[in-house]
Design a protein around this motif. Structure first.
Motif, PDB file in Angstrom:
ATOM      1  N   ILE A 101     -52.589  29.738-104.530  1.00 24.91           N
ATOM      2  CA  ILE A 101     -52.653  31.208-104.487  1.00 24.91           C
ATOM      3  C   ILE A 101     -51.925  31.803-105.687  1.00 24.91           C
ATOM      4  O   ILE A 101     -52.423  32.724-106.347  1.00 24.91           O
ATOM      5  CB  ILE A 101     -52.049  31.728-103.170  1.00 24.91           C
ATOM      6  CG1 ILE A 101     -52.868  31.250-101.978  1.00 24.91           C
ATOM      7  CG2 ILE A 101     -51.951  33.254-103.185  1.00 24.91           C
ATOM      8  CD1 ILE A 101     -52.215  31.516-100.635  1.00 24.91           C
ATOM      9  N   ALA A 119     -53.847  31.318-109.001  1.00 22.77           N
ATOM     10  CA  ALA A 119     -55.137  31.991-109.128  1.00 22.77           C
ATOM     11  C   ALA A 119     -55.038  33.195-110.061  1.00 22.77           C
ATOM     12  O   ALA A 119     -55.965  33.478-110.828  1.00 22.77           O
ATOM     13  CB  ALA A 119     -55.638  32.424-107.753  1.00 22.77           C
ATOM     14  N   THR A 165     -58.118  35.591-103.741  1.00 17.58           N
ATOM     15  CA  THR A 165     -57.627  34.322-103.196  1.00 17.58           C
ATOM     16  C   THR A 165     -56.583  34.570-102.114  1.00 17.58           C
ATOM     17  O   THR A 165     -56.603  33.940-101.049  1.00 17.58           O
ATOM     18  CB  THR A 165     -57.019  33.456-104.310  1.00 17.58           C
ATOM     19  OG1 THR A 165     -58.004  33.240-105.322  1.00 17.58           O
ATOM     20  CG2 THR A 165     -56.552  32.116-103.773  1.00 17.58           C
TER      21      THR A 165
END
Length: 316
Positions: free
Chosen positions: A14, A17, A29
């Motif tokens: 995460i 991203a 995300t």
């Protein structure tokens, strides 16, 4: 999962991203991970979503304000920011938070920091390699002085045209420009100033054709423009517009001002047998006529029958 609590390395992905996919990708995300955690449910749902939000925020902030190229140092900073998601455990009751901190606090922190650093380093290496390959491929088809396509790219373009049988991309016109008396510019003002003239003329041409057209440095001071899906009369108008604009350009060298002109030759190609190579040859012949007729003019010569369609006017 233990009593509704989930511990894994999702925060690493995460957080990364954002820096590697952009701020929007980071938000998407994070939201997707948050929804997934909500569907899993359990007593740790609220704390889990909060931790995901922290990792997402760290990545998005880095995407907006962090360095464009990631180093181990920058990735370590991102990893530390991501690791703060462990404090989302405080959103549970004090006894549960204390128990979870003792059991998973340190391992989860190390996983986030080292995971962001190691995976981020690999992703950065891949991105640098991809960017380098893109630059190499771009430069292989470009003239370094004018940034126009080169003869290699033109050959590939001609090959692609031969595969076309119908459609606008299968026919068009060739305009071959040549800077008049360019050698005298180099002799009088130097090759450095001549390079400036050539680059300026190239920029003038590329700014007055469509993005779908192809501009090529065909020779020393010759520039070929492939006008896709363009009729001969329209090609002539384009050539005349460019010729007029170039004529108005003013260059300076050691307090001296000078200008240049261009001559142009036009021919056409189509899907019925008049290939681009033939059109280039006849555009070159038309250009030769323009030079012999006094320069600073446009001549048109079609391949079938060597028919001269129209002649341009010399500048006043």
């Amino acid at each position: 999962m233990n009593s509704g609590y989930v511990f894994d390395a999702r925060a690493v992905f995460i957080a990364l991203a954002g820096p590697f996919g952009g701020a929007i990708a980071g938000v998407i995300t994070g939201v997707a991970a948050g929804l997934t955690r909500f569907l899993i449910g359990g007593s740790g749902t609220f704390a889990g979503i909060a931790g995901i939000a922290v990792a997402m925020a760290a990545g998005v902030i880095f995407a907006r304000f962090g360095p464009r190229r990631q180093t181990l140092r920058s990735l370590a900073i991102l990893g530390l920011g991501t690791a703060t998601m462990v404090f989302s455990l405080l959103l549970t009751d004090i006894d549960t938070a204390g128990s979870l901190f003792r059991r998973v606090g340190l391992p989860l922190t190390l996983v986030n920091i080292l995971g962001v650093m190691l995976l981020g380093y690999v992703l950065e290496g891949t991105r640098r390699g991809t960017d380098h390959l893109r630059v190499v491929e771009f430069n292989a088809d470009r003239d370094p002085l004018t940034n126009l396509f080169n003869r290699r790219a033109l050959a590939q373009f001609a090959q692609n045209l031969r595969r076309q049988e119908t459609g606008d991309t299968a026919h068009g016109c060739v305009v071959l420009f040549d800077i008049d008396r360019f050698k005298s510019v180099n002799d009088r003002y130097g090759h450095a100033r001549g390079d400036v003239v050539l680059r300026t003329v190239a920029d003038t041409i590329t700014h007055r054709v469509r993005r779908s057209d192809v501009a090529v440095r065909y020779g020393g001071e010759e520039i070929a423009v492939i006008l896709i899906g363009t009729a001969i009369d329209d090609a002539r108008r384009v050539a005349e517009q460019i010729r007029g604009v170039v004529e108005e350009l003013v260059f300076e060298h050691e307090n001296q001002h000078f200008s240049v002109t261009v001559s142009a030759g036009i021919s056409a190609f189509d899907a019925d047998g008049t290939q681009l190579e033939h059109a280039l040859d006849f555009a070159d012949r038309a250009l030769y006529r323009a030079k012999n007729a006094g320069r600073n003019r446009t001549e048109t010569l079609l391949v079938p029958g060597l028919e001269v369609v129209s002649t341009g006017s010399t500048a006043s």
